[in-house]
Enzyme design. Sequence first.
Site, PDB file in Angstrom:
ATOM      1  N   GLU A  21       0.835  -1.206   0.000  1.00 35.00           N
ATOM      2  CA  GLU A  21       0.000   0.000   0.000  1.00 35.00           C
ATOM      3  C   GLU A  21       0.867   1.252   0.000  1.00 35.00           C
ATOM      4  O   GLU A  21       0.552   2.239  -0.663  1.00 35.00           O
ATOM      5  CB  GLU A  21      -0.900   0.028   1.233  1.00 35.00           C
ATOM      6  CG  GLU A  21      -1.952  -1.041   1.255  1.00 35.00           C
ATOM      7  CD  GLU A  21      -2.773  -0.992   2.535  1.00 35.00           C
ATOM      8  OE1 GLU A  21      -3.972  -0.669   2.425  1.00 35.00           O
ATOM      9  OE2 GLU A  21      -2.210  -1.258   3.613  1.00 35.00           O
ATOM     10  N   TYR A  50     -16.011  25.894   0.113  1.00 34.63           N
ATOM     11  CA  TYR A  50     -15.915  24.448  -0.042  1.00 34.63           C
ATOM     12  C   TYR A  50     -14.870  24.025  -1.059  1.00 34.63           C
ATOM     13  O   TYR A  50     -14.367  22.907  -0.997  1.00 34.63           O
ATOM     14  CB  TYR A  50     -17.269  23.789  -0.307  1.00 34.63           C
ATOM     15  CG  TYR A  50     -18.161  24.456  -1.307  1.00 34.63           C
ATOM     16  CD1 TYR A  50     -17.989  24.277  -2.657  1.00 34.63           C
ATOM     17  CD2 TYR A  50     -19.213  25.253  -0.866  1.00 34.63           C
ATOM     18  CE1 TYR A  50     -18.828  24.879  -3.571  1.00 34.63           C
ATOM     19  CE2 TYR A  50     -20.061  25.859  -1.777  1.00 34.63           C
ATOM     20  CZ  TYR A  50     -19.861  25.676  -3.131  1.00 34.63           C
ATOM     21  OH  TYR A  50     -20.699  26.272  -4.029  1.00 34.63           O
ATOM     22  N   GLU A  70      -7.698   6.256   9.805  1.00 35.72           N
ATOM     23  CA  GLU A  70      -8.259   6.964  10.956  1.00 35.72           C
ATOM     24  C   GLU A  70      -7.417   8.194  11.279  1.00 35.72           C
ATOM     25  O   GLU A  70      -7.954   9.264  11.593  1.00 35.72           O
ATOM     26  CB  GLU A  70      -8.310   6.040  12.189  1.00 35.72           C
ATOM     27  CG  GLU A  70      -9.296   4.903  12.080  1.00 35.72           C
ATOM     28  CD  GLU A  70      -8.748   3.638  11.424  1.00 35.72           C
ATOM     29  OE1 GLU A  70      -9.342   2.574  11.664  1.00 35.72           O
ATOM     30  OE2 GLU A  70      -7.755   3.705  10.662  1.00 35.72           O
ATOM     31  N   LYS A  96     -11.883   3.803   1.633  1.00 37.60           N
ATOM     32  CA  LYS A  96     -10.753   3.038   1.102  1.00 37.60           C
ATOM     33  C   LYS A  96     -11.321   1.822   0.361  1.00 37.60           C
ATOM     34  O   LYS A  96     -11.317   0.699   0.871  1.00 37.60           O
ATOM     35  CB  LYS A  96      -9.835   2.615   2.245  1.00 37.60           C
ATOM     36  CG  LYS A  96      -8.545   1.979   1.830  1.00 37.60           C
ATOM     37  CD  LYS A  96      -7.667   1.715   3.064  1.00 37.60           C
ATOM     38  CE  LYS A  96      -6.355   1.104   2.664  1.00 37.60           C
ATOM     39  NZ  LYS A  96      -5.495   0.862   3.849  1.00 37.60           N
TER      40      LYS A  96
END
Length: 116
Positions: A21, A50, A70, A96
């Site tokens: 990863e 935004y 997280e 993910k």
Amino acid sequence: MDRIELKGVECYGYHGVLEEERRHGQTFYVDLTCWLDFSQAKQLDDTVNYAELAQLAHDIMTGEPEDLIEAVANRIANQALATYEQLASIEVTVHKPSAPIPLPFQDVAVVARRRR
């Protein structure tokens, strides 16, 4: 409270605990929900830009890798609160969809919600 929602900000990052990863990276998606009072908003300074918020999330997602999504969600939430004094709270969801799970699945997501 009023709410602004951004959904599906696409980012390519290198987050994860597995070496593969970190080496190859993958696509992540970020949803942002902001709570604030924009009942009197007349100009951009009265609310949250935004486009800038999306860029903030993108920069963190594509920046320094973390083992855990997280931790990335937490960084985005804390930085948004530090940047936009108008925010009462924010919810950051990091998706993910290519997580290394050896079973069929549609998505993995973590949600960080922070408030002042």
